[in-house]
Scaffold this active site. Structure first.
Site, PDB file in Angstrom:
ATOM      1  N   MET A   1     -83.636  -4.016 -62.755  1.00  0.00           N
ATOM      2  CA  MET A   1     -83.824  -5.213 -63.578  1.00  0.00           C
ATOM      3  C   MET A   1     -82.471  -5.695 -64.099  1.00  0.00           C
ATOM      4  O   MET A   1     -82.407  -6.452 -65.077  1.00  0.00           O
ATOM      5  CB  MET A   1     -84.767  -4.925 -64.750  1.00  0.00           C
ATOM      6  CG  MET A   1     -86.174  -4.581 -64.280  1.00  0.00           C
ATOM      7  SD  MET A   1     -87.436  -4.962 -65.492  1.00  0.00           S
ATOM      8  CE  MET A   1     -86.883  -3.999 -66.878  1.00  0.00           C
ATOM      9  N   HIS A  32     -77.380   3.194 -62.753  1.00  0.00           N
ATOM     10  CA  HIS A  32     -77.740   2.347 -61.611  1.00  0.00           C
ATOM     11  C   HIS A  32     -76.685   2.469 -60.499  1.00  0.00           C
ATOM     12  O   HIS A  32     -77.018   2.512 -59.320  1.00  0.00           O
ATOM     13  CB  HIS A  32     -77.821   0.879 -62.019  1.00  0.00           C
ATOM     14  CG  HIS A  32     -78.893   0.571 -63.018  1.00  0.00           C
ATOM     15  ND1 HIS A  32     -78.621   0.308 -64.332  1.00  0.00           N
ATOM     16  CD2 HIS A  32     -80.231   0.479 -62.880  1.00  0.00           C
ATOM     17  CE1 HIS A  32     -79.743   0.051 -64.975  1.00  0.00           C
ATOM     18  NE2 HIS A  32     -80.741   0.158 -64.127  1.00  0.00           N
ATOM     19  N   GLY A  71     -84.736   6.278 -60.223  1.00  0.00           N
ATOM     20  CA  GLY A  71     -84.212   7.319 -61.108  1.00  0.00           C
ATOM     21  C   GLY A  71     -85.337   8.149 -61.715  1.00  0.00           C
ATOM     22  O   GLY A  71     -86.432   7.648 -61.963  1.00  0.00           O
ATOM     23  N   LYS A  72     -85.017   9.424 -61.976  1.00  0.00           N
ATOM     24  CA  LYS A  72     -86.017  10.316 -62.584  1.00  0.00           C
ATOM     25  C   LYS A  72     -86.137  10.107 -64.095  1.00  0.00           C
ATOM     26  O   LYS A  72     -86.993  10.705 -64.716  1.00  0.00           O
ATOM     27  CB  LYS A  72     -85.663  11.775 -62.312  1.00  0.00           C
ATOM     28  CG  LYS A  72     -85.976  12.235 -60.906  1.00  0.00           C
ATOM     29  CD  LYS A  72     -85.865  13.749 -60.847  1.00  0.00           C
ATOM     30  CE  LYS A  72     -86.012  14.252 -59.437  1.00  0.00           C
ATOM     31  NZ  LYS A  72     -85.846  15.722 -59.386  1.00  0.00           N
ATOM     32  N   LYS A  73     -85.274   9.297 -64.681  1.00  0.00           N
ATOM     33  CA  LYS A  73     -85.449   9.039 -66.122  1.00  0.00           C
ATOM     34  C   LYS A  73     -86.815   8.392 -66.352  1.00  0.00           C
ATOM     35  O   LYS A  73     -87.529   8.747 -67.271  1.00  0.00           O
ATOM     36  CB  LYS A  73     -84.344   8.149 -66.685  1.00  0.00           C
ATOM     37  CG  LYS A  73     -84.518   7.962 -68.192  1.00  0.00           C
ATOM     38  CD  LYS A  73     -83.418   7.165 -68.804  1.00  0.00           C
ATOM     39  CE  LYS A  73     -83.600   5.687 -68.613  1.00  0.00           C
ATOM     40  NZ  LYS A  73     -84.742   5.114 -69.377  1.00  0.00           N
ATOM     41  N   GLN A 113     -92.831   6.242 -63.808  1.00  0.00           N
ATOM     42  CA  GLN A 113     -92.717   5.156 -62.829  1.00  0.00           C
ATOM     43  C   GLN A 113     -92.554   5.716 -61.423  1.00  0.00           C
ATOM     44  O   GLN A 113     -93.203   5.262 -60.470  1.00  0.00           O
ATOM     45  CB  GLN A 113     -91.520   4.276 -63.206  1.00  0.00           C
ATOM     46  CG  GLN A 113     -91.116   3.282 -62.145  1.00  0.00           C
ATOM     47  CD  GLN A 113     -90.065   2.316 -62.645  1.00  0.00           C
ATOM     48  OE1 GLN A 113     -90.369   1.382 -63.364  1.00  0.00           O
ATOM     49  NE2 GLN A 113     -88.809   2.526 -62.261  1.00  0.00           N
ATOM     50  N   SER A 131     -79.342   4.226 -70.333  1.00  0.00           N
ATOM     51  CA  SER A 131     -80.430   3.256 -70.319  1.00  0.00           C
ATOM     52  C   SER A 131     -79.894   1.911 -70.790  1.00  0.00           C
ATOM     53  O   SER A 131     -79.032   1.855 -71.678  1.00  0.00           O
ATOM     54  CB  SER A 131     -81.539   3.717 -71.272  1.00  0.00           C
ATOM     55  OG  SER A 131     -82.401   2.637 -71.561  1.00  0.00           O
ATOM     56  N   ARG A 177     -81.334   0.021 -72.576  1.00  0.00           N
ATOM     57  CA  ARG A 177     -81.789  -0.207 -73.952  1.00  0.00           C
ATOM     58  C   ARG A 177     -80.976   0.584 -74.983  1.00  0.00           C
ATOM     59  O   ARG A 177     -81.175   0.384 -76.183  1.00  0.00           O
ATOM     60  CB  ARG A 177     -83.279   0.117 -74.081  1.00  0.00           C
ATOM     61  CG  ARG A 177     -84.143  -0.890 -73.314  1.00  0.00           C
ATOM     62  CD  ARG A 177     -85.617  -0.680 -73.550  1.00  0.00           C
ATOM     63  NE  ARG A 177     -86.413  -1.783 -73.060  1.00  0.00           N
ATOM     64  CZ  ARG A 177     -87.168  -1.756 -71.958  1.00  0.00           C
ATOM     65  NH1 ARG A 177     -87.213  -0.677 -71.207  1.00  0.00           N
ATOM     66  NH2 ARG A 177     -87.876  -2.808 -71.600  1.00  0.00           N
TER      67      ARG A 177
HETATM   68  O1  PAF Z   1     -86.990   0.650 -63.271  1.00  0.00           O
HETATM   69  C1  PAF Z   1     -86.842  -0.588 -63.287  1.00  0.00           C
HETATM   70  O2  PAF Z   1     -85.743  -1.099 -63.506  1.00  0.00           O
HETATM   71  C2  PAF Z   1     -88.043  -1.484 -63.034  1.00  0.00           C
HETATM   72  O3  PAF Z   1     -89.188  -0.974 -63.608  1.00  0.00           O
HETATM   73  C3  PAF Z   1     -88.250  -1.806 -61.542  1.00  0.00           C
HETATM   74  C4  PAF Z   1     -88.585  -0.577 -60.735  1.00  0.00           C
HETATM   75  C5  PAF Z   1     -87.001  -2.454 -60.981  1.00  0.00           C
HETATM   76  C6  PAF Z   1     -89.407  -2.790 -61.397  1.00  0.00           C
HETATM   77  O4  PAF Z   1     -89.181  -3.971 -62.085  1.00  0.00           O
END
Ligand code: PAF
Length: 281
Positions: A26, A33, A146-148, A152, A184, A186
């Site tokens: 995102m 990342h 990522g595993k964080k 998800q 993160s 955030r």
């Molecule tokens: O982990 C994220 O950044 C988001 O949840 C993803 C997987 C890109 C989906 O919008």
């Protein structure tokens, strides 16, 4: 590195791209990342292509969450992707991804009801919907997460399995600041005092794992231990949940074992932080 903003251009690029490793994001990219993109580059080798997406997905934000103020740092993100070895970045607008009168949504109904899903209703439906769309658009052979965001990752593995999407999903270890705080986007919402306390999440999880390794297996004891560390070291935070679950099904467990995960979320004033630890040897 190529920047693509439309579905039409993406489809044209994809035709000649060959084997593709994909990193969905995102944006507001940080070292975590960059590590995912570097891992993707490693997996792809010199012959295959690496693509990242940058798309702040409105579907995965609740009405009182931070969609509007979520950081958008496209120029910096593009440089980071290029440096980490991406060949292409797909950065579409919301209108390009979602039809105004769209009426289809993917709903995961088991793994999404616990942990973060319990306090973020609809969040993982939004994640599943966008990831399925991105997989359809990019048609990657492999994808890196990522595993964080462990929940998800588990849900995306389930999505791929249940919908027979031909993508190999890789889970990559969490990248941390030198004091242990999981990276993160955030973390930037934390005040200086909260930032100083935030490494307590990792501290609590590693202490719980050490207790498990020394023979403590009851979930109540392990959770209590974490609660005490947080109370002592992160008084500015308020735990949302602390749970012992199975790594694959995410269902709560009474007794910890090799395939367990301890996951937690803590509210600070403007940020809700998550972290987790696998109890594997
Ligand atoms: O982990 C994220 O950044 C988001 O949840 C993803 C997987 C890109 C989906 O919008």
């Amino acid at each position: 590195m190529t920047l693509i903003e439309t579905v039409q251009d993406l489809r044209a690029w994809r035709k000649s791209a060959g084997h593709l490793v994909f990193v969905p994001t995102m944006g507001a990219l940080h070292e975590g990342h960059a590590t995912l993109v570097r891992e993707a580059r490693q997996l792809a080798g010199p012959q295959s292509k690496v693509a990242a997406s940058i798309f702040v997905n409105p579907l995965q934000f609740g009405p009182n969450e931070d969609f509007d103020r979520y950081p958008r740092t496209l120029e910096k993100d593009l440089s980071m992707c290029a440096e980490a070895g991406a060949d292409m970045v797909f950065a579409p607008s919301v209108q390009e991804v979602y039809h105004a009168n769209r009426s289809i949504q993917i709903r995961e109904s088991r793994l999404s009801n616990v942990l973060c899903g319990a306090s973020r209703p609809g969040h993982f439906d939004g994640v599943c919907t966008v990831v399925a769309k991105l997989f359809n658009l990019l048609q990657p052979d492999e994808a890196v997460f990522g595993k964080k965001d462990y929940q998800q990752l588990a849900i995306i593995r389930r999505l791929v399995r249940d919908l027979d999407i031909p993508v190999i999903v890789h889970g990559i270890e969490t990248v941390r600041e030198s004091d242990g705080l999981a990276m993160s986007s955030r973390n930037r919402y934390l005040s200086a005092a909260e930032r100083a306390q935030a490494p307590a999440l990792r501290l609590a999880l590693t202490q719980a794992r050490a207790a498990w390794l020394s023979g403590v297996t009851g979930s109540q004891k392990l959770i209590e231990l974490i609660r005490n560390v947080l109370a002592n070291e992160a008084s500015l935070g308020r735990p949302d949940y602390i749970s012992l679950v199975d790594q694959e099904t995410l269902q709560p467990q009474q007794i910890a074992h090799e395939h367990s995960l301890i996951a937690l979320a803590v509210f600070f004033d403007q940020a809700r932080l998550i972290d987790n630890i696998e109890l594997s040897h």
